[in-house]
Design a protein around this motif. Structure first.
Motif, PDB file in Angstrom:
ATOM      1  N   GLY A   1       0.429 -33.554   2.642  1.00  0.00           N
ATOM      2  CA  GLY A   1      -0.824 -34.286   2.532  1.00  0.00           C
ATOM      3  C   GLY A   1      -1.878 -33.701   3.460  1.00  0.00           C
ATOM      4  N   THR A   2      -2.299 -34.502   4.422  1.00  0.00           N
ATOM      5  CA  THR A   2      -3.327 -34.060   5.368  1.00  0.00           C
ATOM      6  C   THR A   2      -2.769 -33.752   6.749  1.00  0.00           C
ATOM      7  OG1 THR A   2      -3.788 -36.375   5.963  1.00  0.00           O
ATOM      8  CG2 THR A   2      -5.077 -35.404   4.161  1.00  0.00           C
ATOM      9  N   GLU A   3      -1.438 -33.701   6.893  1.00  0.00           N
ATOM     10  CA  GLU A   3      -0.850 -33.456   8.201  1.00  0.00           C
ATOM     11  C   GLU A   3       0.311 -32.491   8.081  1.00  0.00           C
ATOM     12  OE1 GLU A   3       0.512 -37.151   9.724  1.00  0.00           O
ATOM     13  OE2 GLU A   3       2.020 -37.460   8.170  1.00  0.00           O
ATOM     14  N   ASP A   4       0.666 -31.918   9.223  1.00  0.00           N
ATOM     15  CA  ASP A   4       1.810 -31.009   9.289  1.00  0.00           C
ATOM     16  C   ASP A   4       3.039 -31.788   9.743  1.00  0.00           C
ATOM     17  OD1 ASP A   4       0.464 -28.373   8.763  1.00  0.00           O
ATOM     18  OD2 ASP A   4      -0.677 -29.017  10.534  1.00  0.00           O
ATOM     19  N   ARG A   5       4.158 -31.551   9.066  1.00  0.00           N
ATOM     20  CA  ARG A   5       5.390 -32.251   9.380  1.00  0.00           C
ATOM     21  C   ARG A   5       6.541 -31.254   9.469  1.00  0.00           C
ATOM     22  NH1 ARG A   5       5.579 -37.726   5.615  1.00  0.00           N
ATOM     23  NH2 ARG A   5       3.613 -38.655   6.350  1.00  0.00           N
ATOM     24  N   PRO A   6       7.503 -31.494  10.361  1.00  0.00           N
ATOM     25  CA  PRO A   6       8.678 -30.624  10.407  1.00  0.00           C
ATOM     26  C   PRO A   6       9.589 -30.892   9.216  1.00  0.00           C
ATOM     27  CG  PRO A   6       8.914 -32.423  11.973  1.00  0.00           C
ATOM     28  CD  PRO A   6       7.512 -32.521  11.428  1.00  0.00           C
ATOM     29  N   LEU A   7      10.312 -29.886   8.800  1.00  0.00           N
ATOM     30  CA  LEU A   7      11.257 -30.059   7.707  1.00  0.00           C
ATOM     31  C   LEU A   7      12.444 -30.889   8.173  1.00  0.00           C
ATOM     32  CD1 LEU A   7      11.310 -26.508   6.083  1.00  0.00           C
ATOM     33  CD2 LEU A   7       9.822 -28.446   5.596  1.00  0.00           C
ATOM     34  N   THR A   8      12.984 -31.680   7.278  1.00  0.00           N
ATOM     35  CA  THR A   8      14.115 -32.537   7.580  1.00  0.00           C
ATOM     36  C   THR A   8      15.382 -32.010   6.909  1.00  0.00           C
ATOM     37  OG1 THR A   8      13.650 -33.971   5.684  1.00  0.00           O
ATOM     38  CG2 THR A   8      12.605 -34.528   7.799  1.00  0.00           C
ATOM     39  N   ARG A   9      16.515 -32.553   7.318  1.00  0.00           N
ATOM     40  CA  ARG A   9      17.779 -32.145   6.710  1.00  0.00           C
ATOM     41  C   ARG A   9      17.830 -32.523   5.240  1.00  0.00           C
ATOM     42  NH1 ARG A   9      18.646 -34.215  11.684  1.00  0.00           N
ATOM     43  NH2 ARG A   9      19.698 -32.901  13.220  1.00  0.00           N
ATOM     44  N   SER A  10      17.282 -33.675   4.895  1.00  0.00           N
ATOM     45  CA  SER A  10      17.304 -34.087   3.496  1.00  0.00           C
ATOM     46  C   SER A  10      16.469 -33.154   2.626  1.00  0.00           C
ATOM     47  CB  SER A  10      16.787 -35.525   3.374  1.00  0.00           C
ATOM     48  OG  SER A  10      15.463 -35.628   3.869  1.00  0.00           O
ATOM     49  N   TYR A  11      15.340 -32.675   3.144  1.00  0.00           N
ATOM     50  CA  TYR A  11      14.517 -31.745   2.367  1.00  0.00           C
ATOM     51  C   TYR A  11      15.245 -30.421   2.167  1.00  0.00           C
ATOM     52  CZ  TYR A  11      10.574 -28.813   0.985  1.00  0.00           C
ATOM     53  OH  TYR A  11       9.748 -27.938   0.304  1.00  0.00           O
ATOM     54  N   ILE A  12      15.893 -29.931   3.220  1.00  0.00           N
ATOM     55  CA  ILE A  12      16.654 -28.687   3.100  1.00  0.00           C
ATOM     56  C   ILE A  12      17.779 -28.855   2.085  1.00  0.00           C
ATOM     57  CG2 ILE A  12      18.159 -27.081   4.316  1.00  0.00           C
ATOM     58  CD1 ILE A  12      15.249 -26.706   4.995  1.00  0.00           C
ATOM     59  N   ARG A  13      18.430 -30.008   2.124  1.00  0.00           N
ATOM     60  CA  ARG A  13      19.520 -30.244   1.178  1.00  0.00           C
ATOM     61  C   ARG A  13      19.000 -30.258  -0.264  1.00  0.00           C
ATOM     62  NH1 ARG A  13      21.532 -34.281  -1.811  1.00  0.00           N
ATOM     63  NH2 ARG A  13      23.787 -34.279  -2.206  1.00  0.00           N
ATOM     64  N   GLU A  14      17.869 -30.903  -0.496  1.00  0.00           N
ATOM     65  CA  GLU A  14      17.309 -30.928  -1.850  1.00  0.00           C
ATOM     66  C   GLU A  14      16.983 -29.521  -2.331  1.00  0.00           C
ATOM     67  OE1 GLU A  14      13.960 -33.461  -1.721  1.00  0.00           O
ATOM     68  OE2 GLU A  14      15.105 -35.307  -1.382  1.00  0.00           O
ATOM     69  N   CYS A  15      16.446 -28.700  -1.450  1.00  0.00           N
ATOM     70  CA  CYS A  15      16.121 -27.320  -1.834  1.00  0.00           C
ATOM     71  C   CYS A  15      17.384 -26.532  -2.173  1.00  0.00           C
ATOM     72  CB  CYS A  15      15.351 -26.639  -0.713  1.00  0.00           C
ATOM     73  SG  CYS A  15      13.725 -27.334  -0.375  1.00  0.00           S
ATOM     74  N   LEU A  16      18.430 -26.684  -1.356  1.00  0.00           N
ATOM     75  CA  LEU A  16      19.655 -25.937  -1.594  1.00  0.00           C
ATOM     76  C   LEU A  16      20.384 -26.434  -2.833  1.00  0.00           C
ATOM     77  CD1 LEU A  16      21.003 -25.561   2.059  1.00  0.00           C
ATOM     78  CD2 LEU A  16      19.789 -23.877   0.672  1.00  0.00           C
ATOM     79  N   VAL A  17      20.332 -27.736  -3.102  1.00  0.00           N
ATOM     80  CA  VAL A  17      20.948 -28.267  -4.318  1.00  0.00           C
ATOM     81  C   VAL A  17      20.248 -27.706  -5.548  1.00  0.00           C
ATOM     82  CG1 VAL A  17      21.261 -30.352  -5.687  1.00  0.00           C
ATOM     83  CG2 VAL A  17      21.881 -30.349  -3.283  1.00  0.00           C
ATOM     84  N   ALA A  18      18.919 -27.652  -5.507  1.00  0.00           N
ATOM     85  CA  ALA A  18      18.180 -27.086  -6.635  1.00  0.00           C
ATOM     86  C   ALA A  18      18.493 -25.605  -6.813  1.00  0.00           C
ATOM     87  CB  ALA A  18      16.682 -27.291  -6.428  1.00  0.00           C
ATOM     88  N   THR A  19      18.679 -24.903  -5.707  1.00  0.00           N
ATOM     89  CA  THR A  19      19.012 -23.481  -5.792  1.00  0.00           C
ATOM     90  C   THR A  19      20.402 -23.279  -6.346  1.00  0.00           C
ATOM     91  OG1 THR A  19      17.563 -23.005  -3.911  1.00  0.00           O
ATOM     92  CG2 THR A  19      19.226 -21.353  -4.472  1.00  0.00           C
ATOM     93  N   SER A  20      21.343 -24.142  -5.956  1.00  0.00           N
ATOM     94  CA  SER A  20      22.726 -23.972  -6.398  1.00  0.00           C
ATOM     95  C   SER A  20      22.848 -24.084  -7.911  1.00  0.00           C
ATOM     96  CB  SER A  20      23.620 -25.018  -5.730  1.00  0.00           C
ATOM     97  OG  SER A  20      23.307 -26.318  -6.196  1.00  0.00           O
ATOM     98  N   ARG A  21      21.958 -24.836  -8.548  1.00  0.00           N
ATOM     99  CA  ARG A  21      22.022 -24.969 -10.009  1.00  0.00           C
ATOM    100  C   ARG A  21      21.664 -23.673 -10.711  1.00  0.00           C
ATOM    101  NH1 ARG A  21      19.019 -30.022  -8.991  1.00  0.00           N
ATOM    102  NH2 ARG A  21      20.515 -31.734  -8.889  1.00  0.00           N
ATOM    103  N   SER A  22      20.952 -22.795 -10.036  1.00  0.00           N
ATOM    104  CA  SER A  22      20.566 -21.526 -10.650  1.00  0.00           C
ATOM    105  C   SER A  22      21.537 -20.403 -10.339  1.00  0.00           C
ATOM    106  CB  SER A  22      19.163 -21.118 -10.176  1.00  0.00           C
ATOM    107  OG  SER A  22      19.145 -20.918  -8.773  1.00  0.00           O
ATOM    108  N   VAL A  23      22.598 -20.686  -9.541  1.00  0.00           N
ATOM    109  CA  VAL A  23      23.585 -19.657  -9.226  1.00  0.00           C
ATOM    110  C   VAL A  23      24.440 -19.409 -10.453  1.00  0.00           C
ATOM    111  CG1 VAL A  23      25.533 -19.035  -7.758  1.00  0.00           C
ATOM    112  CG2 VAL A  23      23.595 -20.259  -6.797  1.00  0.00           C
ATOM    113  N   PRO A  24      24.554 -18.164 -10.930  1.00  0.00           N
ATOM    114  CA  PRO A  24      25.377 -17.907 -12.115  1.00  0.00           C
ATOM    115  C   PRO A  24      26.829 -18.247 -11.833  1.00  0.00           C
ATOM    116  CG  PRO A  24      23.952 -16.033 -11.616  1.00  0.00           C
ATOM    117  CD  PRO A  24      23.886 -16.951 -10.437  1.00  0.00           C
TER     118      PRO A  24
END
Length: 306
Positions: A259-282
């Motif tokens: 939005g209008t502020e800077d925020r540190p990344l959280t563990r849940s955000y990292i997990r969501e990114c890695l879960v989305a990536t894992s679906r594209s692993v052949p």
């Protein structure tokens, strides 16, 4: 009382694998019985009629034997998932490049017009006040947030690369700041080499890692992205969910604009990114890497894998 073995079951009720953390649930139930007994001793009129014998023995809550098998399960998981590492590296890199290509073409496309990227046709939507890039797939009509996809693709790639080159925990990775970089002069050649100072997590001792050229390239891309053309990284405060404390404002490397502020990344955000990536692993849908990511067993699997 005879107990049946505890298993994790699928949607049809069939056992999949033994449950390894059931002792903690037994400890909660046993503590509840003991609390009622103590309350009854202090206030018999209110709690005495609720007191009953605890069906769980103290030996059933012992974790010494279960802890001894944790290391062996971690090693076995690493051996099983190690062949998937090259596929994971290719997937995160390709996902990042595809997301960058889509959002680059979409930004130069006026709202309401269509464009083609990698064989997919999209229609550019009107941007809102947040200036996020939205498109609609022409074939399916699905609305997609290309800004979120590009951010998730970049941080998935950065997470995998940092974990692979350092072997640190995700908790330690998220605590890296611009102050974590130090220089060390070799006593023999007087050469100055970059070092990465990692804050302690499971132990009370800090450790330093040599920054390889590959790791330096990844961290440079992270710093360049977070700075966004400014002279320095934004100062943000991170919340520690385990200590339940806020950190002082620091230039964390893993942060993003929300939005209008800077925020540190959280563990849940990292997990969501890695879960989305894992679906594209052949590979097969039942592969160990994909199945363990879907059940959300935590982040240690990535640290062990790298």
């Amino acid at each position: 009382m005879e107990r049946t073995p505890a298993y994790i079951r699928d949607a049809d009720g069939h056992p999949v694998r033994p449950r390894v953390n059931f002792r903690s649930e037994l400890a909660f139930a046993r503590a509840f019985y003991q609390d009622i007994a103590r309350w009854a001793a202090d206030d018999p009129a209110r709690w005495a009629h609720w007191v009953g014998p605890c069906p769980i023995k103290a030996s059933e809550c012992a974790t010494k034997k279960s802890r001894s098998g944790v290391r062996s399960r971690m090693d076995q998981r690493t051996r099983t998932q190690l062949p998937l590492l090259p596929a994971l590296l290719r997937a995160v890199d390709q996902q990042r490049k595809d997301a960058e290509n889509r959002i680059t073409v979409a930004r130069v496309t006026p709202a309401g017009e269509r464009f083609l990227v990698a064989g997919q046709e999209f229609e550019r939507c009107r941007s809102g006040q947040a200036h996020r890039v939205y498109v609609t797939e022409v074939t399916t009509g699905r609305r997609r947030n290309l800004t979120h996809e590009e951010e998730a693709g970049f941080w998935s790639w950065a997470t995998v690369e940092v974990l692979r080159h350092t072997g640190i925990r995700i908790e330690e990775m998220l605590e890296l700041t611009h102050h974590s970089f130090i220089s060390y002069t070799l006593p023999t050649t007087c050469e100055v080499v970059p070092m990465l100072q990692v804050a302690p997590s499971t132990t009370d001792a800090e450790h330093q890692l040599l920054v390889s050229p590959e790791l330096a390239e990844v961290l440079t891309a992270v710093i360049f992205r977070v700075r966004a053309g400014n002279a320095a990284l934004p100062l943000v405060s991170a919340y520690d969910v385990f200590e339940q404390t806020w950190s002082p404002p620091m230039p964390f490397l893993f942060q993003h604009r929300y939005g209008t502020e800077d925020r540190p990344l959280t563990r849940s955000y990292i997990r969501e990114c890695l879960v989305a990536t894992s679906r594209s692993v052949p590979g097969k849908a039942s592969s160990p890497f994909r199945s363990r990511v879907k059940v959300g067993s935590g982040f240690n699997q990535y640290r062990d894998l790298f």
